[in-house]
Scaffold this active site. Structure first.
Site, mmCIF file in Angstrom:
data_model
loop_
_atom_site.group_PDB
_atom_site.id
_atom_site.type_symbol
_atom_site.label_atom_id
_atom_site.label_comp_id
_atom_site.label_asym_id
_atom_site.label_seq_id
_atom_site.Cartn_x
_atom_site.Cartn_y
_atom_site.Cartn_z
ATOM 1 N N MET A 22 4.834 46.339 37.557
ATOM 2 C CA MET A 22 3.330 46.596 37.778
ATOM 3 C C MET A 22 2.912 47.376 37.863
ATOM 4 O O MET A 22 2.318 48.447 37.801
ATOM 5 C CB MET A 22 3.280 46.544 39.708
ATOM 6 C CG MET A 22 3.883 45.013 40.214
ATOM 7 S SD MET A 22 3.598 44.936 41.999
ATOM 8 C CE MET A 22 3.676 45.906 42.901
ATOM 9 N N LEU A 25 4.894 52.746 34.464
ATOM 10 C CA LEU A 25 6.343 53.177 34.548
ATOM 11 C C LEU A 25 7.056 54.545 34.673
ATOM 12 O O LEU A 25 6.202 55.337 34.781
ATOM 13 C CB LEU A 25 6.224 52.276 33.225
ATOM 14 C CG LEU A 25 5.783 51.099 33.013
ATOM 15 C CD1 LEU A 25 5.334 50.941 31.194
ATOM 16 C CD2 LEU A 25 6.135 49.765 33.272
ATOM 17 N N GLU A 27 11.536 56.044 34.437
ATOM 18 C CA GLU A 27 13.005 55.718 33.591
ATOM 19 C C GLU A 27 13.714 54.102 33.658
ATOM 20 O O GLU A 27 13.853 53.713 33.343
ATOM 21 C CB GLU A 27 13.447 57.164 34.057
ATOM 22 C CG GLU A 27 13.502 57.745 33.057
ATOM 23 C CD GLU A 27 12.966 57.824 32.022
ATOM 24 O OE1 GLU A 27 14.623 57.295 31.575
ATOM 25 O OE2 GLU A 27 12.441 57.933 30.776
ATOM 26 N N GLY A 28 12.854 54.103 35.535
ATOM 27 C CA GLY A 28 13.178 52.904 35.447
ATOM 28 C C GLY A 28 13.561 51.105 34.846
ATOM 29 O O GLY A 28 14.255 50.323 35.070
ATOM 30 N N HIS A 29 12.048 51.112 35.237
ATOM 31 C CA HIS A 29 11.246 50.410 33.974
ATOM 32 C C HIS A 29 12.001 50.696 32.326
ATOM 33 O O HIS A 29 12.541 49.167 31.922
ATOM 34 C CB HIS A 29 9.980 50.502 34.235
ATOM 35 C CG HIS A 29 9.229 50.139 35.093
ATOM 36 N ND1 HIS A 29 8.721 51.143 35.886
ATOM 37 C CD2 HIS A 29 9.110 49.641 36.081
ATOM 38 C CE1 HIS A 29 8.193 50.889 37.165
ATOM 39 N NE2 HIS A 29 7.697 49.826 36.809
ATOM 40 N N LYS A 141 17.070 47.580 42.316
ATOM 41 C CA LYS A 141 16.513 48.255 43.231
ATOM 42 C C LYS A 141 16.217 47.220 44.260
ATOM 43 O O LYS A 141 16.400 47.212 45.648
ATOM 44 C CB LYS A 141 16.016 49.394 42.517
ATOM 45 C CG LYS A 141 15.582 50.648 43.641
ATOM 46 C CD LYS A 141 14.519 50.594 43.258
ATOM 47 C CE LYS A 141 13.044 50.643 44.635
ATOM 48 N NZ LYS A 141 11.316 50.193 44.345
#
Ligand code: PAF
Length: 273
Positions: A22, A25, A27-29, A141
């Site tokens: 969505m 962005l 670091e997870g993406h 997550k």
């Protein structure tokens, strides 16, 4: 246009890897993209704030957006195509076909957000039919979302391999989320209570405590000791069915959702006695 591109890539024997997001962005993406590169040679990322997964009064309008910045980040990560449809293109006039699952959305986030997983399953199915990936990567997550998507892919024979990538955390342990931007500095301290309670649960399980209620009580007490925290749920569940577990005899998933100020935060961890 995206469908035609996907057909072309498939004719060239490319392996399409897809990461739905969505936007806004972090670091997870980016870690999903890094993971995705291992599975194929054509990387597609979508950015779409999906209105059908937000309930009335939720943060659809205020959900953070920054397309320009996102596109720069994606270019650096070697993404081959970015799909940024608008809501009118996705949900045309008279849209009326939704994907609903019978059981998994009855628990956890689905219980407090009744239309959420219908919206997620529907948009993911639509994106899969448009991008036509061989592999798709989702973050652990959003554990319930990952399980919902896996179930849908099995039930509806999508023939797409679903990869679950580990949660990326800030140095102090807070799980990365676009919604972390809602937190004030004081709430940011309280937000850490989610990770701390999961760590505590892990310790208790390792020390031999098998009673799920005892662990949930300890997590509740810890979170409630921080200001501005409002627990939605804390649960210890079967890793696949998400049904509550009373006695921990093997690996189980602990999941929680806590409202901290304006941010509804979720996190989870595998407890392995
Ligand atoms: O996890 C998300 O960002 C969203 O739920 C998803 C999978 C992109 C569907 O809108």
């Amino acid at each position: 246009m995206m469908q035609a591109r996907s057909d072309r890539m498939r004719r060239q024997f490319k392996t399409i890897v897809f990461i739905p997001t969505m936007g806004f962005l972090h670091e997870g993406h980016l870690s999903l993209i890094k993971e995705g590169h291992k599975y194929g040679d054509d990387m597609v990322v979508s950015i779409f704030v999906n209105p059908t997964q937000f309930g009335p009064g939720e943060d659809l309008e205020s959900y953070p957006r920054n397309l320009e910045r996102d596109l720069v980040l994606l270019q650096k990560e070697g993404v081959n195509a970015v799909f940024t449809p608008d809501a009118k293109e996705i949900y045309g006039k008279e849209f009326q076909t939704y994907v609903t699952l019978e059981k998994l959305p009855n628990y956890l986030c689905g219980a407090s957000r009744p239309i959420h997983f219908r919206g997620v399953a529907t948009i993911v199915a639509k994106l899969f039919n448009t991008v036509k990936p061989h592999v798709a990567v989702f973050g652990q997550k959003d554990y319930q979302q990952l399980i919902v998507v896996r179930q849908m892919v099995r039930d509806l024979n999508f023939g797409i391999e679903i990869i679950g990538a580990p949660t990326v955390r800030e140095p102090d342990g807070l799980a990365m989320s676009s919604r972390n931007t809602y937190l004030t500095p004081k709430q940011r301290i309280s937000a850490l209570s989610l990770y701390k309670s999961l760590q505590k649960a892990k310790e208790l399980t390792k020390s031999g405590i098998q009673d799920a209620a005892t662990i949930i009580d300890a997590a509740t007490e810890l979170i409630q000791s921080y200001p501005e925290t409002d627990i939605d749920y804390i649960a210890i569940c079967d890793t696949e069915t998400l049904v509550d577990i009373q006695t921990i005899n093997g690996p189980v998933q602990m999941l929680l959702a806590v409202q901290v100020g304006k941010a509804r935060l979720i996190d989870n961890m595998l407890l392995n006695p």
